[in-house]
Write a protein that holds these residues in place. Structure first.
Motif, mmCIF file in Angstrom:
data_model
loop_
_atom_site.group_PDB
_atom_site.id
_atom_site.type_symbol
_atom_site.label_atom_id
_atom_site.label_comp_id
_atom_site.label_asym_id
_atom_site.label_seq_id
_atom_site.Cartn_x
_atom_site.Cartn_y
_atom_site.Cartn_z
ATOM 1 N N SER A 101 6.522 16.708 -0.627
ATOM 2 C CA SER A 101 6.321 17.756 -0.632
ATOM 3 C C SER A 101 4.460 17.448 0.150
ATOM 4 N N ASP A 102 4.755 16.715 1.277
ATOM 5 C CA ASP A 102 4.576 16.293 2.791
ATOM 6 C C ASP A 102 3.090 15.813 2.245
ATOM 7 N N HIS A 103 2.806 14.898 1.115
ATOM 8 C CA HIS A 103 1.752 14.447 0.615
ATOM 9 C C HIS A 103 1.769 12.870 0.717
ATOM 10 N N TYR A 104 0.989 11.520 0.459
ATOM 11 C CA TYR A 104 0.614 10.939 0.802
ATOM 12 C C TYR A 104 0.249 9.777 -0.911
ATOM 13 N N VAL A 105 0.623 9.205 -1.049
ATOM 14 C CA VAL A 105 0.436 8.805 -2.491
ATOM 15 C C VAL A 105 -0.125 7.227 -2.696
ATOM 16 N N PHE A 106 -0.636 6.702 -3.187
ATOM 17 C CA PHE A 106 -0.662 5.900 -3.620
ATOM 18 C C PHE A 106 -1.145 5.484 -4.992
ATOM 19 N N GLY A 107 -0.519 4.568 -5.176
ATOM 20 C CA GLY A 107 -0.246 3.681 -7.089
ATOM 21 C C GLY A 107 -1.299 3.567 -7.646
ATOM 22 N N THR A 108 -1.458 2.826 -8.557
ATOM 23 C CA THR A 108 -2.673 3.290 -10.048
ATOM 24 C C THR A 108 -3.371 1.823 -9.360
ATOM 25 N N GLY A 109 -3.057 0.751 -8.473
ATOM 26 C CA GLY A 109 -3.912 -0.541 -8.456
ATOM 27 C C GLY A 109 -3.349 -1.341 -9.311
ATOM 28 N N THR A 110 -3.827 -2.565 -8.786
ATOM 29 C CA THR A 110 -3.588 -3.797 -9.326
ATOM 30 C C THR A 110 -4.758 -4.591 -9.384
ATOM 31 N N LYS A 111 -5.761 -5.587 -10.419
ATOM 32 C CA LYS A 111 -6.532 -6.302 -9.326
ATOM 33 C C LYS A 111 -6.012 -7.653 -9.628
ATOM 34 N N VAL A 112 -6.337 -8.514 -8.697
ATOM 35 C CA VAL A 112 -5.464 -9.655 -9.213
ATOM 36 C C VAL A 112 -6.697 -10.285 -9.406
ATOM 37 N N THR A 113 -6.304 -11.346 -10.483
ATOM 38 C CA THR A 113 -7.709 -12.578 -10.679
ATOM 39 C C THR A 113 -6.747 -13.524 -10.443
ATOM 40 N N VAL A 114 -7.942 -14.206 -9.460
ATOM 41 C CA VAL A 114 -7.671 -15.736 -9.564
ATOM 42 C C VAL A 114 -8.221 -16.479 -10.549
ATOM 43 N N LEU A 115 -7.474 -17.095 -11.009
ATOM 44 C CA LEU A 115 -7.732 -18.702 -12.155
ATOM 45 C C LEU A 115 -8.781 -19.457 -11.983
#
Lengths: 108, 118
Positions: free
Chosen positions: A94-108
């Motif tokens: 498609s000649d498109h740039y695609v981003f993932g849905t994103g992941t929030k990393v939490t440090v406990l």
């Protein structure tokens, strides 16, 4: 259109290893890039071309890519690693740039 | 150092237009495509399109067809993104980013918050 799927969240204790996956159809055939985004800030490139690190970026960040899954690994996690992480590819069909849905990393 | 500096926050009414600038420094502006990415509040990154600063050629996603215009002024190393017929769901932070190497974005602007509200 090409879709990249990430887990919404990952929690990890300090000093442990965090693994963030990025799923896409035959993603192993593409170059995958990873960005870290802290609240109120612009994204920052942390891994490019599956597993390379930009100059100056910590070696604690590494990547791999095979089959239908790419993975960003953060070793010896620190409090400062708490952020959202996005994968990204270029979809040639498609000649498109695609981003993932994103992941929030939490440090406990 | 290599950087992209964007214009400041904007508040617009529905139906209006907004024009965001992205000024490059520390590298040859015409050597790299400039892309635009937006992020609605609490949401992920959404790619909008690119401009080739050398030729002025552009490409944008179908969703913005007819509403987005990307231009550049090479004399001042600046790229522009204009979005017209604004709607409330255009409220977002708009980023410009430099494309390099293996089609990754190695440098990002600081972002421009655009709020669309009546």
């Amino acid at each position: 259109s090409y879709v990249l799927t990430q887990p919404p969240s990952v929690s990890v204790a300090p000093g442990q290893t965090a693994r963030i996956t990025c799923g896409g159809n035959n993603i192993g055939s593409k170059s995958v890039h990873w960005y870290q985004q802290k609240p109120g800030q612009a994204p920052v490139l942390v891994v490019y071309d599956d597993s390379d690190r930009p100059s100056g970026k910590s070696e604690r960040f590494s990547g791999s890519n095979s089959g239908n899954t790419a993975t960003l690994t953060i070793s010896r996690v620190e409090a400062g690693d708490e952020a959202d992480y996005y994968c990204q590819v270029w979809d040639s069909s498609s000649d498109h740039y695609v981003f993932g849905t994103g992941t929030k990393v939490t440090v406990l | 150092q290599v950087q992209l500096v964007q214009s400041g926050a904007e508040v617009k009414k529905p139906g209006a237009s907004v024009k965001v600038f992205c000024k490059a420094s520390g590298y040859t502006f015409t050597d790299n495509y400039v892309h635009w990415v937006r992020q609605a509040p609490g949401q992920g990154l959404e790619w909008m399109g690119w401009i080739n600063p050398n030729s002025g050629g552009t490409k944008n996603v179908q969703e913005f067809q007819g509403r987005v215009t990307m231009t550049r002024d090479t004399s001042i190393s600046t790229a522009y993104m204009e979005l017209s017929r604004l709607r409330s769901d255009d409220t977002a932070v708009y980023y410009c980013a430099r494309l390099t190497g293996d089609r990754e974005f190695d440098i990002w602007g600081q972002g421009t918050m655009v709020t669309v509200s009546s």
